[in-house]
Design an enzyme around this catalytic site. Structure first.
Site, PDB file in Angstrom:
ATOM      1  N   LYS A 180       0.839  -1.217   0.000  1.00 54.69           N
ATOM      2  CA  LYS A 180       0.000   0.000   0.000  1.00 54.69           C
ATOM      3  C   LYS A 180       0.870   1.262   0.000  1.00 54.69           C
ATOM      4  CE  LYS A 180      -2.152  -1.162   3.826  1.00 54.69           C
ATOM      5  NZ  LYS A 180      -1.423  -2.433   4.108  1.00 54.69           N
ATOM      6  N   ARG A 198      -9.616   0.872   8.664  1.00 53.53           N
ATOM      7  CA  ARG A 198      -9.259  -0.545   8.799  1.00 53.53           C
ATOM      8  C   ARG A 198     -10.114  -1.249   9.836  1.00 53.53           C
ATOM      9  NH1 ARG A 198      -3.233   0.420   8.853  1.00 53.53           N
ATOM     10  NH2 ARG A 198      -2.790  -1.698   9.433  1.00 53.53           N
ATOM     11  N   ARG A 228      11.683  -5.474   4.648  1.00 49.26           N
ATOM     12  CA  ARG A 228      11.425  -4.043   4.398  1.00 49.26           C
ATOM     13  C   ARG A 228      12.434  -3.156   5.129  1.00 49.26           C
ATOM     14  NH1 ARG A 228       5.604  -1.786   5.344  1.00 49.26           N
ATOM     15  NH2 ARG A 228       5.851  -2.811   7.356  1.00 49.26           N
ATOM     16  N   ARG A 269      11.339  -1.252  10.695  1.00 49.42           N
ATOM     17  CA  ARG A 269      10.245  -0.902  11.600  1.00 49.42           C
ATOM     18  C   ARG A 269      10.164  -1.872  12.777  1.00 49.42           C
ATOM     19  NH1 ARG A 269       5.016   0.464   7.894  1.00 49.42           N
ATOM     20  NH2 ARG A 269       4.049  -0.796   9.531  1.00 49.42           N
ATOM     21  N   ARG A 304      -0.302  -8.885  13.511  1.00 53.39           N
ATOM     22  CA  ARG A 304      -0.898  -7.928  12.560  1.00 53.39           C
ATOM     23  C   ARG A 304      -1.748  -8.654  11.525  1.00 53.39           C
ATOM     24  NH1 ARG A 304       4.251  -5.091  10.515  1.00 53.39           N
ATOM     25  NH2 ARG A 304       2.878  -3.904   9.162  1.00 53.39           N
TER      26      ARG A 304
HETATM   27  P1  AP5 Z   1       4.800  -1.597   1.826  1.00 57.86           P
HETATM   28  O1  AP5 Z   1       4.470  -0.745   0.629  1.00 57.86           O
HETATM   29  O2  AP5 Z   1       5.563  -0.965   2.935  1.00 57.86           O
HETATM   30  O3  AP5 Z   1       3.481  -2.347   2.344  1.00 57.86           O
HETATM   31  P2  AP5 Z   1       2.238  -1.798   3.125  1.00 57.86           P
HETATM   32  O4  AP5 Z   1       1.030  -2.477   2.578  1.00 57.86           O
HETATM   33  O5  AP5 Z   1       2.236  -0.290   3.142  1.00 57.86           O
HETATM   34  O6  AP5 Z   1       2.566  -2.391   4.555  1.00 57.86           O
HETATM   35  P3  AP5 Z   1       2.427  -1.770   5.998  1.00 57.86           P
HETATM   36  O7  AP5 Z   1       3.121  -2.754   6.901  1.00 57.86           O
HETATM   37  O8  AP5 Z   1       2.911  -0.342   6.041  1.00 57.86           O
HETATM   38  O9  AP5 Z   1       0.918  -1.816   6.207  1.00 57.86           O
HETATM   39  P4  AP5 Z   1       0.220  -1.855   7.519  1.00 57.86           P
HETATM   40  O10 AP5 Z   1      -1.157  -1.630   7.064  1.00 57.86           O
HETATM   41  O11 AP5 Z   1       0.460  -3.039   8.378  1.00 57.86           O
HETATM   42  O12 AP5 Z   1       0.954  -0.695   8.382  1.00 57.86           O
HETATM   43  P5  AP5 Z   1       0.613   0.832   8.598  1.00 57.86           P
HETATM   44  O13 AP5 Z   1       1.869   1.586   8.436  1.00 57.86           O
HETATM   45  O14 AP5 Z   1      -0.595   1.260   7.855  1.00 57.86           O
HETATM   46  O15 AP5 Z   1       5.622  -2.874   1.245  1.00 57.86           O
HETATM   47  C1  AP5 Z   1       6.162  -3.827   2.155  1.00 57.86           C
HETATM   48  C2  AP5 Z   1       7.549  -4.292   1.621  1.00 57.86           C
HETATM   49  O16 AP5 Z   1       7.343  -5.009   0.398  1.00 57.86           O
HETATM   50  C3  AP5 Z   1       8.515  -3.160   1.296  1.00 57.86           C
HETATM   51  O17 AP5 Z   1       9.815  -3.530   1.676  1.00 57.86           O
HETATM   52  C4  AP5 Z   1       8.428  -3.007  -0.235  1.00 57.86           C
HETATM   53  O18 AP5 Z   1       9.654  -2.560  -0.789  1.00 57.86           O
HETATM   54  C5  AP5 Z   1       8.093  -4.423  -0.659  1.00 57.86           C
HETATM   55  N1  AP5 Z   1       7.256  -4.475  -1.845  1.00 57.86           N
HETATM   56  C6  AP5 Z   1       6.189  -3.664  -2.142  1.00 57.86           C
HETATM   57  N2  AP5 Z   1       5.638  -4.025  -3.318  1.00 57.86           N
HETATM   58  C7  AP5 Z   1       6.360  -5.108  -3.756  1.00 57.86           C
HETATM   59  C8  AP5 Z   1       6.275  -5.943  -4.910  1.00 57.86           C
HETATM   60  N3  AP5 Z   1       5.343  -5.745  -5.872  1.00 57.86           N
HETATM   61  N4  AP5 Z   1       7.172  -6.963  -5.021  1.00 57.86           N
HETATM   62  C9  AP5 Z   1       8.125  -7.173  -4.068  1.00 57.86           C
HETATM   63  N5  AP5 Z   1       8.252  -6.412  -2.962  1.00 57.86           N
HETATM   64  C10 AP5 Z   1       7.382  -5.379  -2.813  1.00 57.86           C
HETATM   65  O19 AP5 Z   1       0.185   0.796  10.152  1.00 57.86           O
HETATM   66  C11 AP5 Z   1       1.119   0.502  11.165  1.00 57.86           C
HETATM   67  C12 AP5 Z   1       0.383   0.432  12.493  1.00 57.86           C
HETATM   68  O20 AP5 Z   1      -0.211   1.723  12.797  1.00 57.86           O
HETATM   69  C13 AP5 Z   1      -0.784  -0.550  12.567  1.00 57.86           C
HETATM   70  O21 AP5 Z   1      -0.367  -1.852  12.871  1.00 57.86           O
HETATM   71  C14 AP5 Z   1      -1.633   0.081  13.684  1.00 57.86           C
HETATM   72  O22 AP5 Z   1      -1.095  -0.192  14.965  1.00 57.86           O
HETATM   73  C15 AP5 Z   1      -1.474   1.574  13.425  1.00 57.86           C
HETATM   74  N6  AP5 Z   1      -2.533   2.060  12.511  1.00 57.86           N
HETATM   75  C16 AP5 Z   1      -2.353   2.561  11.263  1.00 57.86           C
HETATM   76  N7  AP5 Z   1      -3.538   2.890  10.726  1.00 57.86           N
HETATM   77  C17 AP5 Z   1      -4.478   2.593  11.651  1.00 57.86           C
HETATM   78  C18 AP5 Z   1      -5.899   2.682  11.660  1.00 57.86           C
HETATM   79  N8  AP5 Z   1      -6.595   3.138  10.604  1.00 57.86           N
HETATM   80  N9  AP5 Z   1      -6.552   2.280  12.781  1.00 57.86           N
HETATM   81  C19 AP5 Z   1      -5.887   1.832  13.858  1.00 57.86           C
HETATM   82  N10 AP5 Z   1      -4.541   1.691  13.890  1.00 57.86           N
HETATM   83  C20 AP5 Z   1      -3.842   2.072  12.797  1.00 57.86           C
END
Ligand code: AP5
Length: 224
Positions: A20, A95, A134, A167, A178
């Site tokens: 994402k 989410r 990552r 991270r 997660r």
């Molecule tokens: P990446 O693009 O970083 O993936 P992502 O989907 O953004 O993963 P996240 O871990 O950031 O999502 P998340 O939803 O768990 O965390 P968030 O930050 O929102 O890609 C991942 C890796 O794969 C990278 O190394 C990239 O290079 C690689 N990659 C990408 N595309 C690829 C491809 N096509 N092929 C190969 N490799 C590839 O949230 C973190 C925390 O914040 C949550 O756990 C929660 O505690 C809190 N939080 C955030 N939002 C909320 C909410 N709305 N409500 C409550 N808590 C929340």
């Protein structure tokens, strides 16, 4: 990159590590809308030690979700900023179903609505591979991967020269939690938005550029 700015209101949904954040940057640039990532906002607050950051860190480190009320208020404030008035890309929000209901209400009160929800579909094994490799740049926030998208110098961002970090929530046991939280709390949004006729899913496996092409193709038919 081509600029097709036309005010799309878009949500990206998908499991942790689906890509994402990686895709959000490219898609938001093409659509000329701000990228609003709740994970990035929480991490910035954690880094600067704000009260919000202190509160959020507890949940993030455990692989859980920050409480709905806190998150919804934070997003409501961000969406009220001028740059989000004519479209936005939400990454990581909503989410939970209460967050989705609150977002619909918030936008309805402003006389608007979401246009499309883009689901990035990736299986669990791939997600674990992606998260465990990552690395993120402390300087510009660019996301890298030690195997799939490596920098030319170990630990140094090719784009800005900043230091890379892993991270805290990308440890194996936190990743597993997660994934459980995603299946329980976030996956139901696929049905929620499917019932509204606003959901489009794409295969998010394969090279990053191929996924970007699929995403932009899918959004074009929604006026993106
Ligand atoms: P990446 O693009 O970083 O993936 P992502 O989907 O953004 O993963 P996240 O871990 O950031 O999502 P998340 O939803 O768990 O965390 P968030 O930050 O929102 O890609 C991942 C890796 O794969 C990278 O190394 C990239 O290079 C690689 N990659 C990408 N595309 C690829 C491809 N096509 N092929 C190969 N490799 C590839 O949230 C973190 C925390 O914040 C949550 O756990 C929660 O505690 C809190 N939080 C955030 N939002 C909320 C909410 N709305 N409500 C409550 N808590 C929340």
């Amino acid at each position: 990159m081509e600029d097709r700015g036309d005010g799309l209101r878009l949500v990206l949904v998908g499991p942790p590590g689906a890509g994402k954040g990686t895709q959000a940057e490219f898609i938001a640039a093409v659509l000329a809308v701000p990228k609003i990532s709740t994970g990035d906002i929480f991490r910035a607050n954690v880094a600067t030690g704000t009260p919000l950051g202190v509160q959020a860190k507890r949940y993030m480190d455990a692989g859980g979700l920050v409480p709905d009320e806190v998150t919804i208020n934070m997003v409501a404030g961000r969406l009220a900023e001028q740059d989000a008035a004519d479209g936005f890309l939400l990454d990581g929000f909503p989410r939970t179903t209460p967050q989705a209901v609150a977002l619909d209400k918030l936008l309805a009160d402003l006389g608007s609505a979401l246009d499309v929800i883009l689901e990035l579909i990736v299986d669990e094994d791939e997600v674990v591979r992606r998260l465990s490799g990552r690395r993120t740049c402390r300087g510009c926030g660019k996301i890298w991967h030690v195997e799939f998208d490596p920098t030319s110098r170990d630990g140094i961002c090719d784009r800005c020269g900043g230091a890379l970090f892993q991270r805290d929530d990308d440890k194996a046991e936190t990743i597993a939690e997660r994934m459980r939280v995603y299946a329980r709390d976030t996956a139901p949004l696929v049905d929620y938005y499917g019932a509204q006729g606003k959901l489009v899913g794409i295969d998010a496996t394969g090279p990053v550029e191929d996924v970007t092409v699929r995403a932009n193709d899918a959004l074009r038919s929604y006026g993106g």
